[in-house]
Motif scaffolding. Sequence first.
Motif, PDB file in Angstrom:
ATOM      1  N   ASP A   1      -4.738  -4.162  19.694  1.00 55.06           N
ATOM      2  CA  ASP A   1      -3.479  -3.567  19.276  1.00 55.06           C
ATOM      3  C   ASP A   1      -3.523  -3.593  17.755  1.00 55.06           C
ATOM      4  OD1 ASP A   1      -0.837  -3.350  18.297  1.00 55.06           O
ATOM      5  OD2 ASP A   1      -0.061  -3.824  20.286  1.00 55.06           O
ATOM      6  N   ILE A   2      -3.537  -2.419  17.113  1.00 57.76           N
ATOM      7  CA  ILE A   2      -3.688  -2.410  15.641  1.00 57.76           C
ATOM      8  C   ILE A   2      -2.372  -2.034  14.939  1.00 57.76           C
ATOM      9  CG2 ILE A   2      -6.184  -2.034  15.631  1.00 57.76           C
ATOM     10  CD1 ILE A   2      -5.542   0.938  14.866  1.00 57.76           C
ATOM     11  N   THR A   3      -1.249  -2.235  15.646  1.00 52.45           N
ATOM     12  CA  THR A   3       0.055  -1.907  15.051  1.00 52.45           C
ATOM     13  C   THR A   3       0.226  -2.570  13.678  1.00 52.45           C
ATOM     14  OG1 THR A   3       0.879  -1.929  17.301  1.00 52.45           O
ATOM     15  CG2 THR A   3       2.537  -1.870  15.556  1.00 52.45           C
ATOM     16  N   LEU A   4      -0.204  -3.842  13.582  1.00 54.55           N
ATOM     17  CA  LEU A   4       0.035  -4.592  12.350  1.00 54.55           C
ATOM     18  C   LEU A   4      -0.744  -4.012  11.156  1.00 54.55           C
ATOM     19  CD1 LEU A   4       1.616  -7.031  11.414  1.00 54.55           C
ATOM     20  CD2 LEU A   4      -0.307  -8.493  12.058  1.00 54.55           C
ATOM     21  N   VAL A   5      -2.048  -3.759  11.332  1.00 58.24           N
ATOM     22  CA  VAL A   5      -2.821  -3.221  10.191  1.00 58.24           C
ATOM     23  C   VAL A   5      -2.402  -1.788   9.863  1.00 58.24           C
ATOM     24  CG1 VAL A   5      -4.900  -4.667  10.147  1.00 58.24           C
ATOM     25  CG2 VAL A   5      -4.789  -2.745  11.711  1.00 58.24           C
ATOM     26  N   LYS A   6      -1.950  -1.067  10.884  1.00 62.79           N
ATOM     27  CA  LYS A   6      -1.450   0.301  10.614  1.00 62.79           C
ATOM     28  C   LYS A   6      -0.241   0.217   9.703  1.00 62.79           C
ATOM     29  CE  LYS A   6      -2.197   3.508  14.411  1.00 62.79           C
ATOM     30  NZ  LYS A   6      -1.646   3.864  15.718  1.00 62.79           N
ATOM     31  N   LYS A   7       0.665  -0.724  10.041  1.00 62.21           N
ATOM     32  CA  LYS A   7       1.905  -0.851   9.276  1.00 62.21           C
ATOM     33  C   LYS A   7       1.626  -1.405   7.868  1.00 62.21           C
ATOM     34  CE  LYS A   7       5.818  -3.728   9.527  1.00 62.21           C
ATOM     35  NZ  LYS A   7       6.135  -4.957  10.150  1.00 62.21           N
ATOM     36  N   LEU A   8       0.801  -2.430   7.775  1.00 64.91           N
ATOM     37  CA  LEU A   8       0.584  -3.089   6.480  1.00 64.91           C
ATOM     38  C   LEU A   8      -0.318  -2.294   5.549  1.00 64.91           C
ATOM     39  CD1 LEU A   8       0.009  -6.785   7.630  1.00 64.91           C
ATOM     40  CD2 LEU A   8       2.049  -5.851   6.551  1.00 64.91           C
ATOM     41  N   PHE A   9      -1.341  -1.639   6.118  1.00 64.88           N
ATOM     42  CA  PHE A   9      -2.381  -1.031   5.264  1.00 64.88           C
ATOM     43  C   PHE A   9      -2.569   0.454   5.524  1.00 64.88           C
ATOM     44  CE2 PHE A   9      -3.570  -5.464   6.115  1.00 64.88           C
ATOM     45  CZ  PHE A   9      -3.497  -5.951   4.828  1.00 64.88           C
ATOM     46  N   ASN A  10      -1.765   1.007   6.414  1.00 64.65           N
ATOM     47  CA  ASN A  10      -1.923   2.404   6.781  1.00 64.65           C
ATOM     48  C   ASN A  10      -3.378   2.664   7.200  1.00 64.65           C
ATOM     49  OD1 ASN A  10      -1.155   5.013   7.195  1.00 64.65           O
ATOM     50  ND2 ASN A  10      -1.597   5.662   5.078  1.00 64.65           N
ATOM     51  N   TRP A  11      -3.961   1.688   7.915  1.00 59.91           N
ATOM     52  CA  TRP A  11      -5.369   1.793   8.321  1.00 59.91           C
ATOM     53  C   TRP A  11      -5.476   2.112   9.805  1.00 59.91           C
ATOM     54  CZ3 TRP A  11      -8.336  -0.494  12.097  1.00 59.91           C
ATOM     55  CH2 TRP A  11      -9.724  -0.293  12.010  1.00 59.91           C
ATOM     56  N   GLN A  12      -6.318   3.057  10.109  1.00 60.40           N
ATOM     57  CA  GLN A  12      -6.739   3.255  11.494  1.00 60.40           C
ATOM     58  C   GLN A  12      -8.080   3.966  11.470  1.00 60.40           C
ATOM     59  OE1 GLN A  12      -4.279   5.867  13.853  1.00 60.40           O
ATOM     60  NE2 GLN A  12      -3.565   6.908  12.029  1.00 60.40           N
ATOM     61  N   PRO A  13      -8.895   3.764  12.514  1.00 61.48           N
ATOM     62  CA  PRO A  13     -10.219   4.384  12.487  1.00 61.48           C
ATOM     63  C   PRO A  13     -10.120   5.902  12.411  1.00 61.48           C
ATOM     64  CG  PRO A  13     -10.049   2.780  14.263  1.00 61.48           C
ATOM     65  CD  PRO A  13      -8.673   2.988  13.742  1.00 61.48           C
TER      66      PRO A  13
END
Length: 315
Positions: free
Chosen positions: A281-293
């Motif tokens: 679940d990458i909700t946190l890194v998406k929110k904090l860093f706008n990161w997704q593969p």
Amino acid sequence: MNKTTVLVTGGAGFIGSHLCDRLLSEGFRVICLDNLITGSLHNLRRSSGCNRFIFKKHNLEKYIAIKGKLDFVLHFASLASPADYLKFPIQTLNAGSLATYTTLDLAKKKRARYILASTSEVYGDPLVHPQREEYWGNVNPVGVRSCYDESKRFAEALTMAYHRVHKLNTSIIRIFNTYGPRMRINDGRAVPNFIHQALNNRPLSVYGRGRQTRSFCYIDDLIEGILRIMRSDKIGPLNLGNPKEFTILRLAKLVLKLTAGKGGITFKPLPQDDPRQRCPDITLVKKLFNWQPAIELGEGLKMTIEWFSKRKRFP
Ligand SMILES: NC(=O)c1ccc[n+]([C@@H]2O[C@H](COP(=O)([O-])OP(=O)(O)OC[C@H]3O[C@@H](n4cnc5c(N)ncnc54)[C@H](O)[C@@H]3O)[C@@H](O)[C@H]2O)c1
């Protein structure tokens, strides 16, 4: 000139070497420590050409002496593939314990930001799906894989203890399955295994019925995520991986299609404690860093196959 100095442990390995290349391309000074137990100096050919790069062969279980300032310590050294940690279980436990201690202690002396490369294996055979950072995991502490899972769980605990007791600026990254050029052909992980078998027109070994799932993140996406976390002050733990879930059988079929492999698929017994499902679940890194593969599995596999195809005569 950028005087920021980054120490990368395990820098001669798959992820570490890509990390060194990227840090150098951004102008950092990079010191790489590695005992070459699974890493190779070939992986560092690009980095070695840069005058901001230093390599030292060193076993991190032993005390580390580095002169001058360090701004970051990125601890990526560990046996990491099942084939390696089953062969070297004690060295694997040492990488999570002794080597984590020596690197944390160095970061404390230098007041450097410390990043621990942890793993999705801390979730074990998960009972919660997809895995969020709050999930504590389901690990067999005495199984054959425990040398890896428990060493990383210990490494996380030690990192948090340094953070709490010594106020060290730390972060824990839980990396999910990552693939790409420079993986070792015989390291036993699904992607290099399938590509190697397919390029040699051998049958692809699928364990069980191949219904177990994994998520596959291309190396460049992972490195981008690591750099964003490194530059922040977030403590984590933070999941980094691709949230698109694939069964192992689907991966095998895709590799066969992209390589035009003629060997087909063979089914083998499931290894002990093989996780059935794995998806971040990458909700946190998406929110904090706008990161997704950003790189699709088909695209990443093509680049990886191209790299492996130049090495297909390896044993
Ligand atoms: N590749 C993945 O999909 C993945 C997934 C989750 C976590 N990780 C973590 O990322 C890190 C890098 O993994 P990788 O796939 O690049 O593995 P790798 O085996 O390619 O690289 C690990 C490197 O660490 C070095 N090393 C191991 N023990 C050492 C010691 N005691 N002293 C000095 N050097 C030592 C090895 O020689 C090697 O160069 C590991 O910590 C691993 O647990 C990787």
